[in-house]
Write an enzyme that holds these catalytic residues in place. Structure first.
Site, PDB file in Angstrom:
ATOM      1  N   THR A   1       0.831  -1.207   0.000  1.00 39.21           N
ATOM      2  CA  THR A   1       0.000   0.000   0.000  1.00 39.21           C
ATOM      3  C   THR A   1       0.867   1.261   0.000  1.00 39.21           C
ATOM      4  O   THR A   1       0.390   2.325  -0.365  1.00 39.21           O
ATOM      5  CB  THR A   1      -0.928   0.032   1.238  1.00 39.21           C
ATOM      6  OG1 THR A   1      -0.151  -0.348   2.367  1.00 39.21           O
ATOM      7  CG2 THR A   1      -2.089  -0.923   1.080  1.00 39.21           C
ATOM      8  N   ASP A   2       2.143   1.122   0.372  1.00 38.32           N
ATOM      9  CA  ASP A   2       2.948   2.355   0.527  1.00 38.32           C
ATOM     10  C   ASP A   2       3.164   3.083  -0.796  1.00 38.32           C
ATOM     11  O   ASP A   2       2.932   4.286  -0.885  1.00 38.32           O
ATOM     12  CB  ASP A   2       4.262   2.126   1.301  1.00 38.32           C
ATOM     13  CG  ASP A   2       5.227   1.117   0.703  1.00 38.32           C
ATOM     14  OD1 ASP A   2       4.839   0.423  -0.265  1.00 38.32           O
ATOM     15  OD2 ASP A   2       6.368   1.029   1.208  1.00 38.32           O
TER      16      ASP A   2
ATOM     17  N   SER B   1      13.218  -6.185   6.334  1.00 38.55           N
ATOM     18  CA  SER B   1      13.840  -4.937   5.926  1.00 38.55           C
ATOM     19  C   SER B   1      15.259  -4.717   6.430  1.00 38.55           C
ATOM     20  O   SER B   1      15.580  -3.690   7.042  1.00 38.55           O
ATOM     21  CB  SER B   1      12.961  -3.748   6.301  1.00 38.55           C
ATOM     22  OG  SER B   1      13.348  -2.677   5.488  1.00 38.55           O
TER      23      SER B   1
ATOM     24  N   ASP C   1       9.643   1.141   4.830  1.00 37.14           N
ATOM     25  CA  ASP C   1      10.740   0.508   5.567  1.00 37.14           C
ATOM     26  C   ASP C   1      11.657   1.540   6.210  1.00 37.14           C
ATOM     27  O   ASP C   1      12.025   1.430   7.383  1.00 37.14           O
ATOM     28  CB  ASP C   1      11.558  -0.394   4.634  1.00 37.14           C
ATOM     29  CG  ASP C   1      10.702  -1.486   4.003  1.00 37.14           C
ATOM     30  OD1 ASP C   1       9.523  -1.605   4.381  1.00 37.14           O
ATOM     31  OD2 ASP C   1      11.223  -2.205   3.139  1.00 37.14           O
TER      32      ASP C   1
END
Ligand code: ADP
Ligand code: MG
Length: 388
Positions: free
Chosen positions: A41-42, A132, A176
């Site tokens: 979604t980012d 990440s 992230d």
């Protein structure tokens, strides 16, 4: 079970041994993250909901006289050196040090001078598992190269993202790096990836969060990630034919999408359905967390996973197996894949008294099916990047 604690002494010793110097470096850390909900979604400018982990990347740095940035990572046991005058003109080499050089280059482009230095890296974040390690590396490098110099936290996150998308070549969103900078002990970070603002949301106390590493990462990952970015853009383009003011999938409420979805070609339609429903699930998850409603949080986890499995098509056989097995274990509220996809980790909401039966059941079933032992990480929300 949880990562080894790295005392600053350990990395300082390694620094001095590796570079054969008596210099005492300064040590910085930046955490990895586990995203609780809000996947892919980012870059569609929706919401995400990560926690920063106590597993972090550590960077020890000291000034040097050789005119270079000498960068050593214990984790890959490799060293790379670059003349500081060549940072700005550096080209990516498709190697681990691209992340570090990319960050140095971004710092130079915003006017920061980079002096010659020796840099030693040790990370506790498993690489390529969806927790990440890349952002932990970028952000720890950024704060180390900045030293004490001031830069707005959001600018540090954005700079890390630019290094990864512009130099390393991974068209990632902001989640992230944002999580690695803004992590907060005891809370998840609800990030609005359009306004780039965040809210901390406390996680109920009577639940444990386990990331489970499938130990498998399918190579498909990077190319499929690009495909998904492009498919989302295709969905936006199709929607714009009807609703010209739409700029990203963030602008498309579920009700509008339900009305117009037939006009979007099938594959972009499925991708958009994931992104739009997932953005709503982040908001619902935050509300459920605030209400201490673990059942609802678990239900949203499973809905998110099914959406990634069938609409976004980014899971894998191993990951689906881990989720399907976990949700049959008593005391497990929910499970879902976390991170970019095609392997890596699942994240699980576990009643504290069920933690050991959960580990046992999952380990046995996974070993039997895939002959691989999964790794478990007990995820506790931790602070963002800074000096150690
Ligand atoms: P993730 O961020 O989910 O761990 P990525 O593929 O985005 O996976 O990033 C993993 C890559 O980041 C590794 O392949 C490596 O190139 C680099 N990396 C991460 N941590 C380190 C480290 N400690 N030392 C060297 N390279 C690292
Ligand atoms: Mg990464």
């Amino acid at each position: 079970m949880s990562a080894l604690a790295i005392v600053p002494g350990e990395i300082i010793n390694l620094f001095q041994e590796h570079f054969r110097t008596g210099a005492t470096p300064v040590v910085y850390r930046a955490p990895g993250r586990v995203n609780l909900i809000g996947e892919h979604t980012d870059y569609n400018l929706g919401y995400v909901f990560p926690i920063a982990l106590d597993m972090a990347c550590y960077v020890a740095i000291a000034p040097a006289q050789h005119g270079k940035l000498r960068i050593y990572s214990r984790d890959v046991n490799d060293e790379f050196a670059l003349d500081v005058r060549e940072i700005q003109a550096a080209m990516p080499q498709k190697k681990w040090h691209d992340y570090v050089v990319g960050v140095a280059r971004e710092l130079v482009s915003v006017g920061m001078t980079i002096e010659a230095a020796d840099i030693c890296i040790i990370s506790q974040v498993p690489a390529g598992s969806g927790l990440s390690s890349s952002a932990a590396l970028e952000i720890s490098t950024a704060v180390a190269l900045l030293g004490g110099r001031n830069m707005k936290p959001l600018d540090i996150a954005l700079l890390g993202q630019r290094a990864e998308s512009g130099f390393v070549g991974m068209p990632c969103g902001i989640m992230d790096q944002y999580a690695s900078v803004f992590g907060h002990a005891g809370a998840a970070i609800q990030i609005d990836c359009r306004s780039l603002e965040h809210e901390y949301v406390e996680i109920p106390e009577d639940v444990r969060i386990f990331a489970v590493n499938s130990m498998v990462k399918h190579e498909l990952g990077t190319s499929a990630y690009r495909d998904r970015v492009a498919e989302c853009q295709a969905a936006v383009a199709a929607i714009q034919e009807i609703e010209p003011e739409v700029r990203s999938l963030r602008d498309v409420p579920l009700a509008l999408f339900a009305r117009i979805q037939e006009s979007v070609p099938l594959t972009p339609r499925k991708r958009a359905r994931h992104v739009i429903s997932e953005t709503q699930r982040v908001l619902d998850f935050a509300a459920a967390a605030r209400a201490n409603d673990l059942r609802e949080m678990g239900r949203l986890f499973i809905a998110s996973h099914r959406s990634m499995q069938y609409d976004y098509e980014i899971t894998s056989e191993e990951i689906d197996f881990l989720v399907d097995t976990a949700i049959k274990v008593p005391g497990i509220y929910g499970a879902r894949m976390t991170g970019g996809g095609f392997g890596g980790c699942t994240v699980n909401l576990v009643a504290p008294e069920s933690a050991s039966s959960f580990r046992q059941a999952l380990t046995t079933a996974y070993e039997e099916r895939f002959h691989i032992t999964p790794a478990f990480y007990d995820c506790k929300p931790a602070e963002g990047a800074g000096p150690v």
